[in-house]
Design an enzyme around this catalytic site. Structure first.
Site, short mmCIF file in Angstrom:
data_model
loop_
_atom_site.label_atom_id
_atom_site.label_comp_id
_atom_site.label_asym_id
_atom_site.label_seq_id
_atom_site.Cartn_x
_atom_site.Cartn_y
_atom_site.Cartn_z
N SER A 112 42.16 43.73 46.61
CA SER A 112 41.27 42.58 46.40
C SER A 112 40.89 41.91 47.72
CB SER A 112 41.94 41.54 45.50
OG SER A 112 42.03 42.04 44.20
N ASP B 7 45.33 33.24 46.74
CA ASP B 7 45.29 34.69 46.51
C ASP B 7 44.05 35.27 47.19
OD1 ASP B 7 46.25 37.10 45.55
OD2 ASP B 7 45.40 36.85 43.56
N THR C 68 41.14 36.87 46.70
CA THR C 68 39.70 36.64 46.48
C THR C 68 39.25 35.26 46.97
OG1 THR C 68 39.80 38.13 44.59
CG2 THR C 68 37.82 36.79 44.81
N GLU D 83 36.22 32.80 39.75
CA GLU D 83 36.89 34.09 39.56
C GLU D 83 37.71 34.13 38.27
OE1 GLU D 83 39.70 37.20 42.04
OE2 GLU D 83 40.34 35.13 41.93
N ASP E 255 42.67 41.34 36.41
CA ASP E 255 43.36 42.25 37.31
C ASP E 255 44.86 42.34 36.99
OD1 ASP E 255 43.75 43.73 39.93
OD2 ASP E 255 44.86 41.91 40.39
N ASP F 95 35.73 43.25 42.16
CA ASP F 95 36.10 43.83 43.45
C ASP F 95 36.54 45.28 43.31
OD1 ASP F 95 38.27 42.98 41.97
OD2 ASP F 95 39.26 41.93 43.62
N HIS F 96 37.06 45.62 42.10
CA HIS F 96 37.57 46.98 41.84
C HIS F 96 38.01 47.05 40.40
CE1 HIS F 96 41.51 45.18 41.71
NE2 HIS F 96 41.19 44.52 42.82
N HIS G 144 45.32 49.86 41.39
CA HIS G 144 43.86 49.88 41.26
C HIS G 144 43.35 51.31 41.15
CE1 HIS G 144 43.70 45.86 43.68
NE2 HIS G 144 44.38 45.75 42.56
ZN LIG Z 1 42.45 42.81 42.64
#
Ligand SMILES: [Zn+2]
Ligand SMILES: *[C@@H]1O[C@H](CO)[C@@H](O)[C@H](O)[C@H]1NC(C)=O
Ligand SMILES: *[C@@H]1O[C@H](CO)[C@@H](O)[C@H](O)[C@H]1NC(C)=O
Ligand SMILES: *[C@@H]1O[C@H](CO)[C@@H](O)[C@H](O)[C@H]1NC(C)=O
Ligand SMILES: *[C@@H]1O[C@H](CO)[C@@H](O)[C@H](O)[C@H]1NC(C)=O
Length: 594
Positions: free
Chosen positions: A142, A193, A195, A336, A341, A384-385, A490
């Site tokens: 991230s 965190d 992000t 967010e 996630d 982001d993923h 991820h």
């Molecule tokens: Zn992430």
């Protein structure tokens, strides 16, 4: 029907195609083989003339289209982005891949008894896809993912808005602040965190959350740049002399924030006093949980403790809109859905669908805000993923699987595996008897997950091996719903891009590199990010801060160790190891290696 499923050469007799030549042509199209020679010479001549005419017309059409396209591009470059006051809302669904939406959509239809045509709100605003690799791995974390958005630069996994050569890169939020916009960050995880951190801090390693907290309240070369922060992560702001702290030092970051002008709030009643944004005094720092805000599946039963993503988003929109009412600049707000996630990391499908629905609700509110508001504005949303390598399918046995995925087991769960594990570990700390432990675990399955048929193995695994409890609970739901996961980390899957306004966000229509999302953000706001990078470098050149063991390090903190940078698996270890709260064992470990 897909080409591969075409009944290629079957049913010829009943086909409407009656003459042999057409049949041969069709065979050529379907099989790629040359047609058999035609016997009629005149046919050949006419065919060649026809082909020539066709070629001329086709060429002309291509030229005309190319010219029109170029014209369109030019006009887009010059007119599509607004020139006056504007607002930009950037939404990030951390770890949400396309399959998360298939899962959530089917779950929602099942739960609501609605037809299969029913979509989520977000489904109706799809415009493109983002490729997510970082500079160090095909699988991003991230930190590198958010750096691609904030700086429009590829960097290594773990990088918080620093480049691969460890220089700071200016962010769209910092540049927006310098240009006169108001700025905000709304998250459901720790505000420190990766992000959110990437928009308003610069460190070499994402695990440096204590340092990130300091920078985010303004203790770094640019001073205060964020006007509104709402989320979790209080423990990184409190000195290690207090019970709720997870800092390694005794700095009081809340006091530091107040010195820099912030109004600090930390409870539900504080939040309610904001009156959905009508009573916000900026700048504001609102930290409503010690670490992450609980999963929506748990939070909704505890509404008197934690605000929801949607409530925080609406509050932020209203506050920032009001604060810029008389300004000729609007605002930049990042929202967010942080814990989609985490549900992926935990392989917990029930927790995940509720996280996605909470995101969808906030997404709908943002759309409505943009519709209501007289200032020009846009929302862009992406991930982001992907996390978990999620599949809406699972082969449970050796025999060829039936094509089935069941939303029912997700609908019966009322708790996340995380919450059940926390309760289990709390229970274990009272030193109960083995029999009592078995009863507790049975009860967790039945009343927490709605699973009445837990097997002896499923129960025993959790009784004998408490560290694997979280994985055990998640796995029970995943198996019954036939949900598949390929990793606790991820994956390299492409993720979706959405927007409220595909015309203005035309640059993001289609398949793009994640850095192009970052390009769009700065282009839309028309801000000078390069001058911020320059300012960061100049002001930071001799700036040293305290490192470990009384050493001094550069202001962006220590470097990752050699080799660590290339480790694509760091994300799980990093956020799992984050909770340094003294004396409290938390139920974070997935136990998946056991
Ligand atoms: Zn992430
Ligand atoms: C708290 O932080 C101080 C330095 O700021 C350090 O000396 C001390 O060891 C820390 N205490 C604990 C319990 O971590
Ligand atoms: C939009 O306007 C409607 C009607 O005035 C109002 O009910 C709604 O709360 C507004 N929504 C947002 C997000 O501003
Ligand atoms: C969900 O709960 C209901 C009511 O207890 C039960 O009838 C049903 O079988 C459960 N569904 C699944 C998939 O476990
Ligand atoms: C800090 O000092 C402790 C105790 O002397 C040592 O164990 C540790 O490795 C040091 N940490 C670093 C990063 O040098």
């Amino acid at each position: 029907m897909a080409v591969g499923e075409r009944p290629l050469l079957s049913n010829r007799a009943s086909s409407e195609i009656s003459n042999d030549r057409d049949l041969a042509e069709e065979d050529a199209l379907l099989t790629g083989q040359r047609t058999s020679k035609s016997t009629a010479r005149s046919w050949k001549l006419w065919r060649e003339i026809g082909l020539f005419v066709w070629a001329v017309i086709a060429t002309a059409v291509v030229i005309v289209l190319a010219v029109l396209y170029q014209k369109h591009q030019d006009s887009r470059d010059h007119t599509a982005l607004p020139s006056g006051k504007r607002n930009l809302i950037f939404m990030v669904s951390d770890g949400m891949g396309p399959t998360s939406l298939s899962l959530t959509r089917s779950f929602n239809q099942f739960r609501n008894g609605s037809p299969w045509s029913e979509q989520l709100v977000i489904d109706q605003h799809l415009i493109g896809q983002s490729r997510t690799r970082s500079s160090s791995s095909l699988i991003t974390d991230s930190a590198a993912g958010a750096t691609a958005f904030s700086c429009a630069r590829k960097s290594y996994n773990g990088a918080i808005s620093v480049t691969p050569d460890h220089e700071p890169c200016g962010t769209v939020l910092e540049a927006a602040k310098r240009a006169g916009y108001m700025t905000g960050l709304v998250v459901t995880t720790r505000i420190t965190d990766a992000t959110p951190a990437c928009f308003a801090s610069h460190v070499n390693m994402r695990s440096e959350e204590d340092r990130i907290a300091e920078q985010m309240v303004g203790d770094y070369p640019l001073g205060r740049v964020v006007d509104l922060m709402l989320g979790g992560g209080r423990c990184h702001f409190l000195p290690n002399t207090t019970e709720d702290s997870c800092r390694s030092d005794n700095k009081d970051i809340v006091a530091m924030a107040k010195e820099n002008g912030y109004n600090y709030i930390s409870s539900r009643s504080d939040f309610d006093a904001l009156k959905s944004g009508a009573a916000v005094n900026l700048p504001i720092l609102g930290l409503f949980a010690q670490t992450d805000i609980p999963y929506e599946i748990d939070r909704r039963n505890e509404e008197d403790i934690y605000p929801s993503l949607d409530e925080m988003a609406l509050t932020a929109l209203s506050a920032l809109s009001k604060a810029t009412e008389k300004s000729d600049k609007g605002f930049f707000l990042m929202i967010e859905g942080s814990r989609i996630d985490h549900a992926g990391h935990h392989n917990d499908p029930a927790a995940q669908v509720h996280e996605v629905l909470a995101y969808d609700k906030a997404f709908a509110s943002v759309l409505q805000f943009l519709e209501n508001d007289s200032t020009e504005g846009i929302m862009v949303s992406t991930s982001d993923h992907e996390t978990g390598g999620l599949a809406a399918a699972r082969q449970l046995h050796d025999s060829y699987p039936e094509y089935l995925w069941y939303p029912g087991p997700l609908a019966n769960a009322s708790h996340s595996a995380e919450r059940l594990t926390q309760e289990y570990q709390k229970f274990l700390s009272t030193s109960p008897s083995e029999d009592a432990i078995v009863v507790h675990v049975q009860e967790a399955f039945s009343s927490g997950l709605g699973i009445k048929d837990a097997s002896e193995d499923e129960i025993n695994n959790i009784v004998k091996n408490p560290n694997s409890a979280q994985y055990g609970f998640s796995d029970a739901i995943s198996r019954r719903s036939q949900t598949g996961w390929s990793t606790h980390g991820h994956s390299a899957a492409d993720v979706n891009i959405y927007s409220s306004d595909p015309k203005t966000a035309f640059a993001l229509v289609g398949n793009h590199e994640n850095t192009e999302v970052g390009d769009f953000l700065r282009d839309y706001l028309d801000v000078d990010v390069e001058s911020v990078t320059k300012e960061l470098k100049e002001k930071g050149v001799d700036l040293m801060v305290e490192g470990v063991n009384g050493t001094r390090v550069g202001w962006m903190g220590p470097m990752p160790m050699e080799g660590q940078r290339l480790d694509g698996q760091n994300h799980l270890a990093t956020y799992g190891g984050d909770f340094r709260r003294r004396g409290l064992r938390h139920g974070e470990g997935c136990g998946c290696g056991m």
